[in-house]
Design an enzyme around this catalytic site. Sequence first.
Site, mmCIF file in Angstrom:
data_model
loop_
_atom_site.group_PDB
_atom_site.id
_atom_site.type_symbol
_atom_site.label_atom_id
_atom_site.label_comp_id
_atom_site.label_asym_id
_atom_site.label_seq_id
_atom_site.Cartn_x
_atom_site.Cartn_y
_atom_site.Cartn_z
ATOM 1 N N GLU A 1 0.813 -1.248 0.098
ATOM 2 C CA GLU A 1 -0.007 -0.061 0.149
ATOM 3 C C GLU A 1 0.910 0.982 -0.017
ATOM 4 O O GLU A 1 0.498 2.260 0.948
ATOM 5 C CB GLU A 1 -0.826 -0.001 1.308
ATOM 6 C CG GLU A 1 -1.825 -1.245 1.212
ATOM 7 C CD GLU A 1 -2.844 -1.106 2.466
ATOM 8 O OE1 GLU A 1 -2.743 -0.442 3.332
ATOM 9 O OE2 GLU A 1 -3.619 -2.262 2.458
ATOM 10 N N ASN B 1 1.969 -4.878 -3.482
ATOM 11 C CA ASN B 1 0.857 -5.162 -2.939
ATOM 12 C C ASN B 1 -0.187 -4.050 -2.666
ATOM 13 O O ASN B 1 0.240 -3.333 -1.783
ATOM 14 C CB ASN B 1 0.805 -6.156 -1.956
ATOM 15 C CG ASN B 1 -0.308 -6.969 -1.629
ATOM 16 O OD1 ASN B 1 -0.958 -7.586 -2.305
ATOM 17 N ND2 ASN B 1 -0.825 -6.891 -0.411
ATOM 18 N N HIS C 1 -10.111 -6.573 -2.111
ATOM 19 C CA HIS C 1 -11.109 -6.477 -1.204
ATOM 20 C C HIS C 1 -12.211 -5.741 -1.617
ATOM 21 O O HIS C 1 -12.125 -4.504 -2.069
ATOM 22 C CB HIS C 1 -10.559 -5.741 0.027
ATOM 23 C CG HIS C 1 -9.364 -6.205 0.876
ATOM 24 N ND1 HIS C 1 -9.913 -7.391 1.622
ATOM 25 C CD2 HIS C 1 -8.197 -6.008 1.368
ATOM 26 C CE1 HIS C 1 -8.666 -7.549 2.094
ATOM 27 N NE2 HIS C 1 -7.816 -6.873 2.009
ATOM 28 N N GLU D 1 -5.736 -10.899 -1.089
ATOM 29 C CA GLU D 1 -6.475 -10.826 0.142
ATOM 30 C C GLU D 1 -8.228 -10.807 -0.008
ATOM 31 O O GLU D 1 -8.601 -9.806 0.174
ATOM 32 C CB GLU D 1 -6.159 -9.599 0.788
ATOM 33 C CG GLU D 1 -4.871 -9.401 0.921
ATOM 34 C CD GLU D 1 -4.105 -7.804 1.675
ATOM 35 O OE1 GLU D 1 -5.070 -7.455 2.257
ATOM 36 O OE2 GLU D 1 -3.166 -7.743 2.063
ATOM 37 N N ASP E 1 -11.603 -10.621 -0.531
ATOM 38 C CA ASP E 1 -13.030 -10.896 0.200
ATOM 39 C C ASP E 1 -13.888 -9.927 -0.599
ATOM 40 O O ASP E 1 -13.655 -8.878 -1.077
ATOM 41 C CB ASP E 1 -12.977 -10.795 1.762
ATOM 42 C CG ASP E 1 -12.439 -9.351 2.305
ATOM 43 O OD1 ASP E 1 -12.263 -8.467 1.508
ATOM 44 O OD2 ASP E 1 -12.055 -9.351 3.356
HETATM 45 C C1 XIL Z 1 -5.902 -6.506 8.532
HETATM 46 C C2 XIL Z 1 -6.221 -7.951 9.130
HETATM 47 O O1 XIL Z 1 -7.013 -8.610 8.745
HETATM 48 C C3 XIL Z 1 -6.840 -7.582 10.637
HETATM 49 O O2 XIL Z 1 -7.072 -8.538 11.541
HETATM 50 C C4 XIL Z 1 -5.848 -6.596 11.193
HETATM 51 O O3 XIL Z 1 -6.455 -6.000 12.426
HETATM 52 C C5 XIL Z 1 -5.770 -5.146 10.414
HETATM 53 O O4 XIL Z 1 -5.081 -5.867 9.064
HETATM 54 N N1 XIL Z 1 -4.676 -4.930 3.861
HETATM 55 C C6 XIL Z 1 -3.758 -5.753 4.289
HETATM 56 C C7 XIL Z 1 -3.870 -6.545 5.452
HETATM 57 O O5 XIL Z 1 -2.650 -5.661 3.764
HETATM 58 O O6 XIL Z 1 -2.708 -6.883 6.125
HETATM 59 C C8 XIL Z 1 -4.946 -6.289 6.343
HETATM 60 O O7 XIL Z 1 -5.320 -7.126 7.312
HETATM 61 C C9 XIL Z 1 -6.236 -5.591 5.440
HETATM 62 C C10 XIL Z 1 -6.098 -4.816 4.437
#
Ligand code: XIL
Length: 362
Positions: free
Chosen positions: A171, A212, A248, A277, A279
């Site tokens: 990020e 990422n 996401h 990641e 969802d």
């Molecule tokens: C999130 C986790 O899922 C949570 O448990 C934690 O509190 C915060 O981080 N982008 C990312 C991940 O790269 O590391 C994040 O994970 C979600 C957003």
Amino acid sequence: MKHLRAAAAVMASGALLFTGAVTSAQAAPADAYHHPKGAPLKALAARDHLFFGTAVNMDALAEDSTYRRITAREFNSLTAENVMKWETLQPQRGVYDFTQGDALVDFARSHGQAVRGHTLLWHNQLPGWLTSGVADGSISKDELRQILREHVTTVAKHYKGKIYQWDVVNEVFEEDGSYRQSLWYQQLGPSYIADTFRWARQADPHAKLYVNDYNVEGVNAKSTAYYNLVKELRSQGVRVDGFGIQGHLSTMYGFPGDIPANLKRFADLGVESSFTEVDVRGEMPMDETKLDRQAAYFSGMLDACLNQRKCTSFTIWGFADQYSWVPGVFPGEGSANIYDENYAPKPSYWAVREELAEGRFN
Ligand code: XIL
């Protein structure tokens, strides 16, 4: 392919034409997982040399045997949801704690699974000693660069040979494609990115090294910033191996339409890609329409990956709704995963299963 068309229909009209998965979900008994019919998801993925992964919550892994069983059975790649981040690995300055990260690697090894490393650099979940030291000026810029170098080197060396892909930087751009004004950028300037890649490469030459981010599924200002970064780093002799798309999404928004074109331009650069990641959250309460839309979004991303030979891994950010990070971060939203909070497979589970069964280039 059916699901891709369904996703396209959702995108185009907002209408819900997604029916296949719904029928199978309704037909499935609530305890379907306990009597799984057919191959595990990872076996379907492996036929196409795809790593199909999940983020792992270490507390759930320790306490919940169903969680443990599904983690072991359905996935061939695991990512630490939290325990390979700075605050866990270096809770005090110069003091490393690999206990939880090692437990994840051990679990993966004993189940024949690969491990994605997440993450060597981020602006969140940094230890307090670091953020306060930078804020109060007790950590100078030079010192900060040394701290970064030492952390990246120590962690990548510790896991050398055990991680197939590392999220090296996470990020680092804003939505408009400018550099994120993180602690790293503000203190060190943009060269911290090249440095971090160099140090990671030195420490673990065989891992695939990734950038990422989120909101980079399609072609947009942010994903273009990554495309240009990869080219620029290369011209400096710094190789980036992979482009990580977090994935996401929310059913409240449209589906990003040009994912295939985005994956292709990175592939044409010689860079692999992964969904890291995934969802798909929805505004609560969910209903059948939203669950079907969610299934179509999962399918759409997975289909794009399966149709790009250089898309090597597809990781979902947890699989069971009761452990999801979403409700804590997006007020009013939830239900983002493929199993509900009682481990009943949702339409998105059946959509993923069907995509994997269809395989690549279908
Ligand atoms: C999130 C986790 O899922 C949570 O448990 C934690 O509190 C915060 O981080 N982008 C990312 C991940 O790269 O590391 C994040 O994970 C979600 C957003």
